[in-house]
Design a protein around this motif. Sequence first.
Motif, PDB file in Angstrom:
ATOM      1  N   ASN A 189       0.848  -1.195   0.000  1.00  0.00           N
ATOM      2  CA  ASN A 189       0.000   0.000   0.000  1.00  0.00           C
ATOM      3  C   ASN A 189       0.881   1.240   0.000  1.00  0.00           C
ATOM      4  N   THR A 190       0.466   2.265  -0.710  1.00  0.00           N
ATOM      5  CA  THR A 190       1.274   3.474  -0.849  1.00  0.00           C
ATOM      6  C   THR A 190       1.646   4.096   0.489  1.00  0.00           C
ATOM      7  N   ASN A 191       0.698   4.129   1.449  1.00  0.00           N
ATOM      8  CA  ASN A 191       1.027   4.776   2.731  1.00  0.00           C
ATOM      9  C   ASN A 191       2.177   4.069   3.435  1.00  0.00           C
ATOM     10  N   PHE A 192       2.165   2.737   3.425  1.00  0.00           N
ATOM     11  CA  PHE A 192       3.242   2.001   4.078  1.00  0.00           C
ATOM     12  C   PHE A 192       4.536   2.078   3.267  1.00  0.00           C
ATOM     13  N   ALA A 193       4.423   2.153   1.948  1.00  0.00           N
ATOM     14  CA  ALA A 193       5.609   2.270   1.100  1.00  0.00           C
ATOM     15  C   ALA A 193       6.330   3.585   1.369  1.00  0.00           C
ATOM     16  N   VAL A 194       5.553   4.676   1.437  1.00  0.00           N
ATOM     17  CA  VAL A 194       6.149   5.996   1.664  1.00  0.00           C
ATOM     18  C   VAL A 194       6.781   6.083   3.050  1.00  0.00           C
ATOM     19  N   GLU A 195       6.103   5.510   4.052  1.00  0.00           N
ATOM     20  CA  GLU A 195       6.667   5.507   5.405  1.00  0.00           C
ATOM     21  C   GLU A 195       8.008   4.781   5.442  1.00  0.00           C
ATOM     22  N   ALA A 196       8.182   3.817   4.548  1.00  0.00           N
ATOM     23  CA  ALA A 196       9.422   3.036   4.514  1.00  0.00           C
ATOM     24  C   ALA A 196      10.487   3.682   3.630  1.00  0.00           C
ATOM     25  N   GLY A 197      10.189   4.874   3.130  1.00  0.00           N
ATOM     26  CA  GLY A 197      11.181   5.594   2.331  1.00  0.00           C
ATOM     27  C   GLY A 197      11.120   5.302   0.845  1.00  0.00           C
ATOM     28  N   LEU A 198      10.097   4.583   0.399  1.00  0.00           N
ATOM     29  CA  LEU A 198       9.938   4.285  -1.022  1.00  0.00           C
ATOM     30  C   LEU A 198       9.157   5.407  -1.699  1.00  0.00           C
ATOM     31  N   ILE A 199       9.459   5.660  -2.962  1.00  0.00           N
ATOM     32  CA  ILE A 199       8.745   6.672  -3.732  1.00  0.00           C
ATOM     33  C   ILE A 199       7.969   5.947  -4.823  1.00  0.00           C
ATOM     34  N   PRO A 200       6.635   5.817  -4.658  1.00  0.00           N
ATOM     35  CA  PRO A 200       5.835   5.034  -5.598  1.00  0.00           C
ATOM     36  C   PRO A 200       6.078   5.365  -7.069  1.00  0.00           C
ATOM     37  N   ALA A 201       6.091   6.644  -7.400  1.00  0.00           N
ATOM     38  CA  ALA A 201       6.248   7.042  -8.802  1.00  0.00           C
ATOM     39  C   ALA A 201       7.592   6.602  -9.378  1.00  0.00           C
ATOM     40  N   LYS A 202       8.583   6.415  -8.528  1.00  0.00           N
ATOM     41  CA  LYS A 202       9.929   6.051  -8.993  1.00  0.00           C
ATOM     42  C   LYS A 202      10.272   4.595  -8.705  1.00  0.00           C
ATOM     43  N   ASP A 203       9.892   4.097  -7.545  1.00  0.00           N
ATOM     44  CA  ASP A 203      10.353   2.782  -7.091  1.00  0.00           C
ATOM     45  C   ASP A 203       9.435   1.616  -7.447  1.00  0.00           C
ATOM     46  N   ALA A 204       8.160   1.880  -7.710  1.00  0.00           N
ATOM     47  CA  ALA A 204       7.242   0.782  -8.016  1.00  0.00           C
ATOM     48  C   ALA A 204       7.549   0.200  -9.396  1.00  0.00           C
ATOM     49  N   ILE A 205       7.651  -1.119  -9.476  1.00  0.00           N
ATOM     50  CA  ILE A 205       7.897  -1.794 -10.749  1.00  0.00           C
ATOM     51  C   ILE A 205       6.631  -1.773 -11.594  1.00  0.00           C
ATOM     52  N   ILE A 206       5.488  -2.045 -10.959  1.00  0.00           N
ATOM     53  CA  ILE A 206       4.175  -1.823 -11.582  1.00  0.00           C
ATOM     54  C   ILE A 206       3.291  -1.164 -10.533  1.00  0.00           C
ATOM     55  N   ILE A 207       2.342  -0.368 -10.985  1.00  0.00           N
ATOM     56  CA  ILE A 207       1.502   0.367 -10.039  1.00  0.00           C
ATOM     57  C   ILE A 207       0.105   0.540 -10.621  1.00  0.00           C
ATOM     58  N   GLU A 208      -0.891   0.613  -9.750  1.00  0.00           N
ATOM     59  CA  GLU A 208      -2.264   0.833 -10.203  1.00  0.00           C
ATOM     60  C   GLU A 208      -2.382   2.180 -10.902  1.00  0.00           C
ATOM     61  N   GLY A 209      -3.326   2.275 -11.821  1.00  0.00           N
ATOM     62  CA  GLY A 209      -3.560   3.528 -12.521  1.00  0.00           C
ATOM     63  C   GLY A 209      -4.423   4.477 -11.704  1.00  0.00           C
ATOM     64  N   LYS A 210      -4.560   5.685 -12.176  1.00  0.00           N
ATOM     65  CA  LYS A 210      -5.339   6.688 -11.463  1.00  0.00           C
ATOM     66  C   LYS A 210      -6.844   6.373 -11.476  1.00  0.00           C
ATOM     67  N   ASP A 211      -7.227   5.406 -12.310  1.00  0.00           N
ATOM     68  CA  ASP A 211      -8.635   5.034 -12.398  1.00  0.00           C
ATOM     69  C   ASP A 211      -9.020   3.981 -11.354  1.00  0.00           C
ATOM     70  N   SER A 212      -8.131   3.728 -10.401  1.00  0.00           N
ATOM     71  CA  SER A 212      -8.401   2.744  -9.353  1.00  0.00           C
ATOM     72  C   SER A 212      -9.700   3.072  -8.627  1.00  0.00           C
ATOM     73  N   PRO A 213     -10.537   2.062  -8.364  1.00  0.00           N
ATOM     74  CA  PRO A 213     -11.796   2.297  -7.650  1.00  0.00           C
ATOM     75  C   PRO A 213     -11.621   2.365  -6.134  1.00  0.00           C
ATOM     76  N   TYR A 214     -10.367   2.278  -5.670  1.00  0.00           N
ATOM     77  CA  TYR A 214     -10.134   2.164  -4.233  1.00  0.00           C
ATOM     78  C   TYR A 214      -9.882   3.532  -3.584  1.00  0.00           C
ATOM     79  N   ALA A 215     -10.890   4.400  -3.656  1.00  0.00           N
ATOM     80  CA  ALA A 215     -10.766   5.725  -3.044  1.00  0.00           C
ATOM     81  C   ALA A 215     -10.794   5.612  -1.521  1.00  0.00           C
ATOM     82  N   ASN A 216      -9.879   6.311  -0.857  1.00  0.00           N
ATOM     83  CA  ASN A 216      -9.864   6.359   0.609  1.00  0.00           C
ATOM     84  C   ASN A 216     -10.932   7.347   1.073  1.00  0.00           C
TER      85      ASN A 216
END
Length: 259
Positions: A189-216
């Motif tokens: 999950n992005t929140n846990f990734a960022v807390e661990a020092g990961l940058i989703p836009a740079k470090d994720a090998i594959i990532i969900e698109g902006k059309d994800s239905p999983y709105a917080n």
Amino acid sequence: MKKIALALIAALLIPAAAFAAGKEIKIGVTPFPHKDIMNVVKQLLAKDGYELKIVEFTDYVTPNTALAEKSLDANFFQHIPYLENTVKEKGLKLVWVAKIHIEPLGLYSKKIGKLDELKNGAQIAIPNDATNCARALRLLEKGGLVKVKAGELVTAKDVTDNPKNFKIRELDAAQLPRTLQDVDAAVINTNFAVEAGLIPAKDAIIIEGKDSPYANVVAVRAEEKDSPAIKALVKASNSKEVKDFINKELVPKGIVPAF
């Protein structure tokens, strides 16, 4: 006469105290980015005379229990499918009242940089809660790593095609960043990734698109969704100020507004 006067003063003070207590909103959040966003909301609510008390949680179970038991007035940590599944499983009378942001789920690794570098029998860790587990498997399917049977709440047992015999381990979502030393890749999950020092836009090998239905979303007890305090919370949460904050501070980290 003095006693009567004191009694009258006390009687007048009681409703005033009750009103003051009603101007407090207690909301449960997980650390990033929920707490950061609610700090912006807190400033906006203060202008409307409400004090937002932010209570921090580090798991995905307690905030809904605390809300149902009235220890909180609202919570903000989960996406819609997770809330709906929890409500169904536990019979809680909770509803969402405001979509705020989307945290794309991503596949991360300390050992590879591309999907085709995953070897036969590689270990891939994914979240073990029902909705995020299914969500992670769909991401792996989208990446062409496995095929999964149709359905909403699928698990690793529902993988129908696994040509490289990946070993999929279902683990607690908050623990996933720490598993990167032990597994070949992990869906985090992005929140846990960022807390661990990961940058989703740079470090994720594959990532969900902006059309994800999983709105917080902000969730509340169903019977209080139309109360003045909750309406004020919704208004502040879906304000221009919050959207501007997300666009400026969080979009570079892979988090996008959902309103």
